[in-house]
Design a protein around this motif. Structure first.
Motif, PDB file in Angstrom:
ATOM      1  N   ALA A 152       0.818  -1.220   0.000  1.00 54.05           N
ATOM      2  CA  ALA A 152       0.000   0.000   0.000  1.00 54.05           C
ATOM      3  C   ALA A 152       0.844   1.258   0.000  1.00 54.05           C
ATOM      4  O   ALA A 152       0.460   2.285  -0.586  1.00 54.05           O
ATOM      5  N   GLU A 153       2.018   1.186   0.633  1.00 53.55           N
ATOM      6  CA  GLU A 153       2.846   2.387   0.751  1.00 53.55           C
ATOM      7  C   GLU A 153       3.965   2.458  -0.288  1.00 53.55           C
ATOM      8  O   GLU A 153       4.706   3.441  -0.326  1.00 53.55           O
ATOM      9  N   ASN A 154       4.069   1.436  -1.115  1.00 53.40           N
ATOM     10  CA  ASN A 154       5.114   1.421  -2.136  1.00 53.40           C
ATOM     11  C   ASN A 154       4.553   1.988  -3.444  1.00 53.40           C
ATOM     12  O   ASN A 154       3.701   1.357  -4.079  1.00 53.40           O
ATOM     13  N   PRO A 155       5.020   3.167  -3.867  1.00 53.71           N
ATOM     14  CA  PRO A 155       4.457   3.762  -5.084  1.00 53.71           C
ATOM     15  C   PRO A 155       4.728   2.966  -6.347  1.00 53.71           C
ATOM     16  O   PRO A 155       4.088   3.193  -7.378  1.00 53.71           O
ATOM     17  N   PHE A 156       5.652   2.001  -6.262  1.00 57.26           N
ATOM     18  CA  PHE A 156       5.986   1.204  -7.440  1.00 57.26           C
ATOM     19  C   PHE A 156       5.280  -0.150  -7.437  1.00 57.26           C
ATOM     20  O   PHE A 156       5.459  -0.944  -8.361  1.00 57.26           O
ATOM     21  N   ALA A 157       4.488  -0.420  -6.404  1.00 56.64           N
ATOM     22  CA  ALA A 157       3.695  -1.652  -6.359  1.00 56.64           C
ATOM     23  C   ALA A 157       2.349  -1.389  -7.029  1.00 56.64           C
ATOM     24  O   ALA A 157       1.710  -0.375  -6.764  1.00 56.64           O
ATOM     25  N   PHE A 158       1.946  -2.272  -7.885  1.00 58.05           N
ATOM     26  CA  PHE A 158       0.675  -2.153  -8.598  1.00 58.05           C
ATOM     27  C   PHE A 158       0.535  -0.752  -9.245  1.00 58.05           C
ATOM     28  O   PHE A 158      -0.352   0.028  -8.891  1.00 58.05           O
ATOM     29  N   PRO A 159       1.425  -0.432 -10.181  1.00 61.78           N
ATOM     30  CA  PRO A 159       1.439   0.912 -10.761  1.00 61.78           C
ATOM     31  C   PRO A 159       0.132   1.341 -11.407  1.00 61.78           C
ATOM     32  O   PRO A 159      -0.165   2.536 -11.474  1.00 61.78           O
TER      33      PRO A 159
END
Length: 254
Positions: A152-159
């Motif tokens: 949820a906090e990773n901007p590169f996860a599930f772009p």
């Protein structure tokens, strides 16, 4: 001072909550009193029920009708706790799995709601009370934990979520219900809300072959929770494993 009191977590005021469950009725058994207290204090609470509940009940028949019944029961129970926003993922009851697709749906919802607290079932098996550890419960806990951190906090996860305007979000607190007893570190006194909790549980009538026995067991469990956490005689409590994810005490990346 009891060991439970020594572990007690200091939790700030809650304003927005996103609560997850594997099946309709799980939240009501685990946390309806706490939820009712939050909503009475002005918090906004959203429920997400992961499975369709189609394997529940005791009568043979059309499983689609079971799903419709259990969804309507959950909606009515939620209203008693002050909750009107309910999402249903519709996964097959008994077959909830930790997949990228389901994790992505949970991440999307977290980023949409942006809660102070994510409430979930626990990912660890409870050997003292195996009924708390239905495989769907464990999957729910693992899915939510993976979604909270780091996805949820990773901007590169599930772009593609960011492309939809669902930007990365750091969840402050993760609360688990149905935890193994050794993990419990926070109690909420719900003495004034026991009847609200029981009323919410009663709504799930399709799941209770013996309502009287169920109510007696729940009341006993709530009183035992309160005793273990040193609350006054006669008190009732719901208990949780509270984890600080992004608080003043946590360090990013560790």
């Amino acid at each position: 001072m009891t060991q439970a009191q020594e572990q007690e977590q200091e939790v700030p005021r809650v304003q927005r909550v996103l609560a997850f469950a594997a099946h309709p009725d799980d939240i009501d058994f685990g946390a309806a009193g706490t939820v009712a207290g939050w909503t009475a204090a002005g918090a906004e609470v959203t429920y997400c029920i992961m499975t369709a509940g189609d394997a529940g009940g005791f009568e043979p028949g059309d499983r689609n009708k079971v799903t419709e019944l259990r969804s309507s029961e959950q909606q009515a129970a939620a209203e008693l706790a002050g909750v009107r926003d309910i999402r249903f993922l519709g996964e097959r009851d008994g077959f909830l799995a930790v997949t990228p697709e389901v994790v992505e749906q949970v991440v999307a919802l977290i980023r949409e709601v942006r809660p102070d607290v994510v409430l979930s079932m626990h990912p660890e098996r409870n050997w003292d009370r195996i009924q708390a550890s239905h495989p769907d419960h464990l999957a729910c806990g693992e899915i939510v934990t993976r979604a909270v951190y780091p996805a949820a906090e990773n901007p590169f996860a599930f772009p593609r979520l960011a492309e939809r305007g669902l930007e990365a979000f750091k969840v402050p607190w993760l609360w688990f219900y149905g935890a193994p007893r050794e993990r419990e570190n926070h109690a909420v006194d719900i003495s004034g809300l026991v009847e609200t909790k029981l009323a919410a549980i009663r709504v799930h009538a399709s799941q209770h072959p013996d309502i009287g026995r169920m109510e007696a067991a729940v009341k006993s469990m709530l009183r035992d929770n309160a005793r273990r956490f040193g609350l006054p005689d006669g008190a009732s409590a719901e208990v949780f494993h509270v984890v600080g994810v992004n608080t003043e005490q946590t360090i990013a990346g560790f």
